[in-house]
Structures are given as C-alpha cells and as structure tokens.
Scaffold this active site. Structure first.
Site, PDB file in Angstrom:
ATOM      1  CB  CYS A 380      -0.968  -0.032   1.183  1.00 33.86           C
ATOM      2  SG  CYS A 380      -2.317   1.165   1.044  1.00 33.86           S
ATOM      3  CG  HIS A 514      -3.602  -3.706   3.112  1.00 31.33           C
ATOM      4  ND1 HIS A 514      -2.588  -3.293   3.943  1.00 31.33           N
ATOM      5  CD2 HIS A 514      -4.186  -2.582   2.616  1.00 31.33           C
ATOM      6  CE1 HIS A 514      -2.573  -1.961   3.977  1.00 31.33           C
ATOM      7  NE2 HIS A 514      -3.530  -1.504   3.185  1.00 31.33           N
ATOM      8  CD  GLU A 516      -1.304  -6.579   5.137  1.00 31.56           C
ATOM      9  OE1 GLU A 516      -1.515  -5.431   5.577  1.00 31.56           O
ATOM     10  OE2 GLU A 516      -0.931  -6.805   3.965  1.00 31.56           O
TER      11      GLU A 516
END
Length: 542
Positions: A380, A514, A516
């Site tokens: 990001c 993102h 993750e």
C-alpha cells in the site's frame, strides 16, 4: 439450530479474548461443527477506521469492505472462514441505526431507551443470519465493569432467557496474577470479576483463567467454590510460545470438552487436530532463520501490524524457517544513514500507513533495497513510496511526491476521486468524511503475463483486499517503465495501478492492496511465501 457462546473478559483488558474465541472456534470446527465468530465492541466509533493504530491496533478489512476490529483477523486465520461486515458491531453503529429510525418515526412516538431499544438492536445483530451454523461465538469487547459495555452485557443476559433452554453458555476470561513477594497465585481478582458479572445477572458456565504458571488444584477448587462454577469448568490458560499453540493447549486443558458438556452434547465428535500439530511443529523446528526489517511508523505498538506479523510467520512456515522481525521507526532514516540498520537484514518490508511523518525514511528504505539488491516488499503506502523513489532516482523526476502531503510539483501519487466497484461508480470528495470513504474491500486485478508477480500467484487474475485513499498516478507509467519499473498489475479497467516490480532485481515488488489480510497458517499467502523464500536466498549471500 445454532447454539450461542458468549465470551466476556474480566480483571484487565488485553488478556486475549480474541485469541481465546478464535481458538475455541477452531476446536469446535476440528470436531466437524460449522462455526461463526462475531465481535461486539462497546466504543462509540461507528467502526475503527478513523482510530489511530497506536491506540486500537490495526484495522482489519473484510472482502465486503468493512473496517473492523483486529480480532476478526484472528477469527479468519484460525478458522479459515472469511468474515464480513455483519461479524463486527459497535455502540456507534447501533446508535447510528437507532437514531436514524427515530428520525424517520419508526418508533411511532415511543420514548427511545437503552432498554429495550438498544438491547433489542444488539440482540437482533447477534441472532441475524445464523441459520447455517452450529455454533455462534460472540466476543464482548472491553472488560466487565466498563460503563460503555453495560448495554451489551444486558443484551446477552436477556438472550440467555430468550433462547431455548440450553441454547447459550457464558465463558469468562480472567487473570490470575502471581505475587512474587507472597509467592502465590491469587484468586481474588477472578472472584471480584465474577461477582461483577453476576451482579449484572450473568452466571459464567466456564472460567478461562490466564496465568503465567500452573494453577494448583486447590486454587481451582477455590475459584470453583466462590465463583459457583464446576471445578472441571475452571480451565487454566497458560502462556504459550506462539498463538498457534493455543488451540492444542486449550484442548489439552479440556476447554472444548467442557463447552460441549455444558450444551449436553455427549458423546462429542473427536477433534481432528493434525493440521494444528503440523503448524506448531513447523514453528518449533525451523531449518533456518531470516531477518526482515519492518520500516514503519507505528512500531511502538505491534498490534498495529498484527496481520502483517502473522503473514510473515506463515511465510516462514512455508519455507521452514524462523522469521525474526527487526522493527525500525522510519523517521530514524531521516536523521541517520540507513546502512547500519539495513545492511545485515535479509529482506525489507515497508507496510501501509497514513500521513507525511516518516515518509522520507520509507523512501530511503526502498532506495537502499533497490540499490543493494535486498528483497523489498512494499504494501500500500510502501508501494507508493517505492514508486516515488524510482521516479526521483531513476526517472529524474526530482520533485516527485504525493498529494497526501501537500501540493507537489509532480504528483506521482494522488487522491482517488472515483473508481468502479463492480458496475457502480464510487466517488469521493477531497474534503469529505474520512470514515468509511476509502477504496475498501476485495477488488480484482489483472496481472501481466510473464511478470514475476503473475508467476508467484500462478494466475493473471487475482482478487485482494484494499484500504487506501491515494493511488499511483498512471500518467507516470511510461517514464517509470522506461527505467525498469514495470506496472505488472492494473485494475481490470486499466485505470488504477495495482502492482509494480523491478525486473532486474532479485525480488522487488510493491502492491497497492493488503495481501496480509488473506494469509492463513494452513495456507500462507503466495506473496509472503515468495518474499521469505527470497530472504532465505539472500541469507546465503550475506
């Protein structure tokens, strides 16, 4: 019919209700049950989207674009079930909906009160949409005794009576502190916490007692007696080496067995815990170690990067290595040479963030990784800073910057004012509300054939979760690609850059989304698995 498990906390905050809820959900799931987890948060914010990460930790984003509590990340990682906006509610959202109804006249002139209107709204949320589940676990945020949590405790008390007999149980997580000068574990805080809970009208069925050492049998009997809980239902929750040890540890202590017994489920299906044993064995017995530098701006509170930490650990599991994290405040690089901090690490990760503070330090981290051939992962904001660095250093655009920080001469990164969500056009104003106005949730991206990132995914069409308000300006694509920075991923309409990479670098990838948020211990995200693999390769060269 769904059965309900309400998880409350006492004595102090941060005992790990989210982990306990997720672990219990995983244990019930391992026995073949369909499980849903929900979080009830007492704060007045509508959602955590506008809260500082240093106060509340990370904001977890769901596929449908909800900004939620970080505990939903634990729920997803432990159960593999994707959460949605209906799995997290706050006092702010409850009151927002109630006031909207009152303004419309939906209450037909009635005086709107906490009981029954607020508690009914909470109960409605808890009960909605659970037809396909065997168990619904509801975690109540905060600590018993908190004034703002009272409507939630009252609502779950009422649900204990509203639901059919045997349809709900209460699990209370407490702390049993050790007093070194006395040489004793003390039961009194738990007794007081349970007394507070019982004063509200809730009798816990199970006590989950956090302690840093074995709880003697005599102390368990004491808690059982004074808290009016079966002795077998006083479950010790000891500290463990990793959160992924928690399901197996709780199973060995009998938590899931006691929960099923409280519902009268006997005999219970045997749990299948092989996958959990594989995960914990991989963490305990690594074949090597790599060091990853995380250059961020919220490093004082690790919960601000909770999903990131776990995704890196998943990447370590995939590569059979231990991942050691070196936390570096990005502002340091604006005063000092990054070399002493970064020359020994095996990979550099610059995570998401907001605002100008520390941004130049992140740019210098990207520069170091690019020039020294250190694996670099920009997420990001980390992608945006890598693009600005390349624009300045490689493309000669010296005044490259972001409109997030002011009005640069070369707005390589700028505010998005409109984008497509499915077939609908989303629009935002520069001075509009901050809450819930970003590009949020799952969006598709198209990856370039033959690119490194397409090779990592094994596909050219992906869908990942986003949370950002600024975007790399595609008008700078041509000069950047001319100096080797490939825009390898774009939105399906070709308007929004999604990924960048350097072709002549061992591993240099930036992503606007993102990844993750979608990583699991059983299924590490391919980008994190590949990044850690590159770090392993780097460790052999250092």
């Amino acid at each position: 019919m769904a059965r309900y498990i309400f998880i409350t906390g006492g004595v102090v905050s941060s005992l790990g209700k989210g982990i306990a809820s997720a672990a219990l959900g995983a244990l019930l799931q391992a026995r073949g049950y369909r499980v849903r987890l929900r979080k009830l948060d007492p704060y007045l914010n509508v959602d955590p989207g506008t809260m500082s990460p240093t106060q509340h930790g990370e904001v977890f984003v769901t596929d449908d674009g909800a900004e939620t509590d970080l505990d939903l990340g634990h729920y997803e990682r432990f159960t593999g079930r994707s959460a949605n906006r209906m799995d997290n509610i706050t006092t702010g959202r409850i009151y927002q909906e109630i006031i909207a109804k009152e303004r419309r006249g939906d209450y037909l002139g009635a005086t709107v009160q906490v009981i029954p209107h607020v508690t009914d709204a909470i109960k409605e949320f808890v009960l909605d949409g659970n037809e396909d589940f065997d168990f619904v676990l509801c975690e109540i945020g905060g600590t018993v005794g908190d004034i703002e949590a009272l409507p939630f405790f009252e609502a779950i008390r009422q649900l204990g009576n509203d639901l059919p007999r045997g349809g709900a149980i209460y699990v209370h997580l407490t702390l049993m502190p050790y007093i070194p000068t006395a040489g004793e574990l003390k039961t009194k805080p738990t007794q007081h916490s349970v007394r507070e809970l019982r004063a509200i009208g809730i009798q816990p069925d199970i006590l989950l007692v956090r302690a840093d050492r074995q709880v003697p049998a005599e102390e368990r009997r004491k808690m059982s007696l004074f808290c009016n809980v079966r002795e077998t239902a006083v479950i010790q929750a000891l500290d463990v080496a990793t959160i992924y040890d928690v399901p197996i540890a709780y199973h060995h202590e009998g938590l899931d067995t006691e929960v099923l017994a409280a519902f009268g489920i006997d005999p219970a299906p045997k749990p299948q815990l092989q996958l959990w044993h594989q995960v914990t064995d991989g963490i305990r017995h690594p074949e090597g170690e790599v060091t990853i530098a995380i250059v961020g701006k919220y490093t004082g509170l690790k919960d601000a990067y909770k999903s990131l930490i776990e995704a890196l650990q998943h990447g370590g599991i995939a590569n059979k290595v231990r991942v050691k994290l070196d936390w570096i405040e990005s502002e340091v690089f604006e005063q000092e040479d990054p070399t002493p901090y970064l020359e020994r690490v095996n990979g550099i990760l610059v995570p998401g963030g907001f605002g100008e503070r520390g941004s130049e330090g992140k740019i210098l981290a990207a520069k170091f990784a690019r020039e020294r051939n250190v694996p670099y992962f920009g997420i990001c904001f980390g992608m945006q800073m890598a693009v600005i660095e390349a624009a300045r250093s490689l493309a000669g655009i010296e005044k490259a910057g972001s409109t997030e920080f002011g009005d640069p001469e070369e707005a390589v990164v700028g505010l998005m004012t409109e984008w497509l969500k499915g077939n609908e056009l989303e629009q935002r104003a520069k001075k509009g509300d901050l809450g819930g106005t970003m590009r949020l949730g799952a969006y598709a991206a198209s990856l370039k054939e033959g690119s490194k990132i397409a090779e990592i995914y094994g596909d050219t069409t992906i869908e990942e979760r986003h949370r950002h308000r600024y975007e790399v300006n595609r008008a700078y694509r041509e000069p950047l690609e001319a100096v080797g920075m490939s825009f390898a991923g774009m939105s399906p309409d070709g308007l929004l850059p999604e990924t960048v990479e350097l072709a002549d670098h061992p591993w240099f990838i930036g992503v606007q989304y993102h990844p993750e948020l979608k990583s699991r211990p059983f299924e590490p995200h391919p980008l994190f698995a590949s990044f850690i693999a590159a770090a392993v390769e780097r460790s052999r060269l250092v």
